[in-house]
Structures are given as C-alpha cells and as structure tokens.
Enzyme design. Sequence first.
Site, mmCIF file in Angstrom:
data_model
loop_
_atom_site.group_PDB
_atom_site.id
_atom_site.type_symbol
_atom_site.label_atom_id
_atom_site.label_comp_id
_atom_site.label_asym_id
_atom_site.label_seq_id
_atom_site.Cartn_x
_atom_site.Cartn_y
_atom_site.Cartn_z
ATOM 1 N N THR A 78 0.909 -1.068 0.149
ATOM 2 C CA THR A 78 0.093 -0.002 0.008
ATOM 3 C C THR A 78 0.826 1.328 -0.011
ATOM 4 O O THR A 78 1.711 1.218 0.795
ATOM 5 C CB THR A 78 -1.024 0.237 1.268
ATOM 6 O OG1 THR A 78 -1.636 -1.134 1.417
ATOM 7 C CG2 THR A 78 -1.941 1.421 1.348
ATOM 8 N N GLU A 117 -6.896 -8.548 -3.954
ATOM 9 C CA GLU A 117 -7.836 -7.599 -3.184
ATOM 10 C C GLU A 117 -8.888 -8.648 -2.658
ATOM 11 O O GLU A 117 -9.406 -8.401 -1.777
ATOM 12 C CB GLU A 117 -8.452 -6.486 -3.691
ATOM 13 C CG GLU A 117 -7.405 -5.423 -4.123
ATOM 14 C CD GLU A 117 -6.933 -4.950 -2.822
ATOM 15 O OE1 GLU A 117 -7.209 -4.873 -1.883
ATOM 16 O OE2 GLU A 117 -5.616 -4.450 -3.051
ATOM 17 N N ASP A 120 -9.029 -9.114 1.053
ATOM 18 C CA ASP A 120 -9.721 -8.297 1.921
ATOM 19 C C ASP A 120 -11.050 -8.740 2.478
ATOM 20 O O ASP A 120 -11.643 -7.885 3.245
ATOM 21 C CB ASP A 120 -9.637 -7.010 1.228
ATOM 22 C CG ASP A 120 -8.448 -6.137 1.645
ATOM 23 O OD1 ASP A 120 -7.576 -6.612 2.450
ATOM 24 O OD2 ASP A 120 -8.269 -5.120 0.925
ATOM 25 N N SER A 148 -12.324 -1.712 3.315
ATOM 26 C CA SER A 148 -10.866 -1.305 3.445
ATOM 27 C C SER A 148 -10.816 -0.219 4.666
ATOM 28 O O SER A 148 -11.487 0.245 5.015
ATOM 29 C CB SER A 148 -10.779 -0.284 1.888
ATOM 30 O OG SER A 148 -9.593 0.451 1.995
#
Length: 260
Positions: A78, A117, A120, A148
């Site tokens: 990130t 992702e 997540d 998120s």
Amino acid sequence: MEDLRNYKVNVTDAMTANMLGYTISGMPPPSVGTLWFSMILNIFNSYGNLNAANGDLGLHRLIEALKHMRSQLRDHGTSHFCIVDADRNVVSMTTTINYPFGGGVLSPSTGIVLNNEMGDFSILTDISPDHLPPTPSNFIEPIKRPLSSMTPIIDNQLVGVLGGSGGLNIIPAVTQVFINYFILGMEPLAAVQSPRVYHRERGHELQAKAEGAITQLIVQRLGNPIQMGRKCGRSSNENVFHGILTAVSDPRKDGRPAAV
C-alpha cells in the site's frame, strides 16, 4: 468472470464529518477509515481527553511516556501520497495491491503487478492475516467490494491533508497524527514521527514492535499568507486561502517515497 467483465470504477462523493471545529472530507464505505476516525475522535472528545487547555492531558502524557519507543516498517503493498498545488487544489490518495507484490502475478502484456484484493474479504472458516475474525458483512458475494482501512482525509478550509499505508494500522496512525498536530499542537514533523499506540483488546500490555503504518502529512498555516505570483492571502476565488505549506513524509520510510 461475470463480475470481472462488468467491473467499473465507482466515483462517489466524499464523506464529510464535522469534528472538533474542523470539516473533514474522506472516503465513504466500503472504506471504513473515515467512519472509524470520526468515531475515535468522538469518543475522546466525549471524555474531554482532547482538551489540553483545561489540563486534561491523558493522551499527551501517554505519548510522552512512549517517546522511547520507535518503529520501523518494511515496504508493503500500500502507498499513500498527499499533494497540494499552487492554487490549493488537493489530492489525498491511497492505492494498494494489498500484500507485497500483490497476488504474485505479473501481467505479461502490461507489466502490471496484479493485486490480491480478494484477501480483503472475510471467509467463514479463516482468520485474516491481521488476526481478525470473519465478518458476515464482508463475506464474498457477487458484485461486492471488500471493506478497506484506507483513511485519506482533507481538512477544509485547507488546513491539512493526511493519510497513510499499513493495513489496519492506517486508522489509528492517521488519527494519532491528527491529534498530535491539530489538538496537542505538535510541529508537523514531531506529529508524524512521534511514537504511536496500536491495540485491539482491553487489558493489553504495550510492547515496542517493528511494524505500524507510514503516514504523509501536509499542513497549511493560514496566519502567514505568502506571495503566490500575483496572489497573496486569498486567491481570485475568495473562498481559497494561500498560507505557508509544510509537508512531512514519514521518517519510518526514510522520509521519502519508497519508489524514489
């Protein structure tokens, strides 16, 4: 495959919260950063811990007691950056491929590292790498986007731009930098480099750890307007002020973007 074929970027309005005299703009759900940030500040404010003027310095004393702690962070998937231009247009952007090197797959045609992702989302039988229990509202479903922790925020009229990288640690890191500068009155560099507290359970014992979040901060001091070409103080748009800008890139990543 149908989800991928029909995927489109959602462009939504920013979520706005009024906190402690500031108007704060941030990301709406499924990003939970702005919601948690607002909730944390409301809790602190309810107990008066943010009012340093009346001598209630509980948070400040905690920070002072932890000054011997230091944390370093290895690069993750990130990144966050804050930008303010000469006309005071502002960008606070967090982007991620989730884990280091994303899904570990490089597109042969574009050279882009593909994200993972899907990690997540919550899975009924799995505990996440961040040691969170499965959350039913975040289970995998068609046409759904995962929750998120991104917390890019802008304080209007521009007094600050703030955000960070570091998974679930983003929210407490951004909140503590905000408190350090806007409430405790630290200088921008001190507000960013000051030790931070991360915890998820009551009855815990604090320990120094080599992990955390990396934050970026830009602040504008409106008390000392500077010359911007023909502009001084307010711009041609009477709602825009030009003060002195100070930018800090977290020294936990050498005080510079990792890609430079």
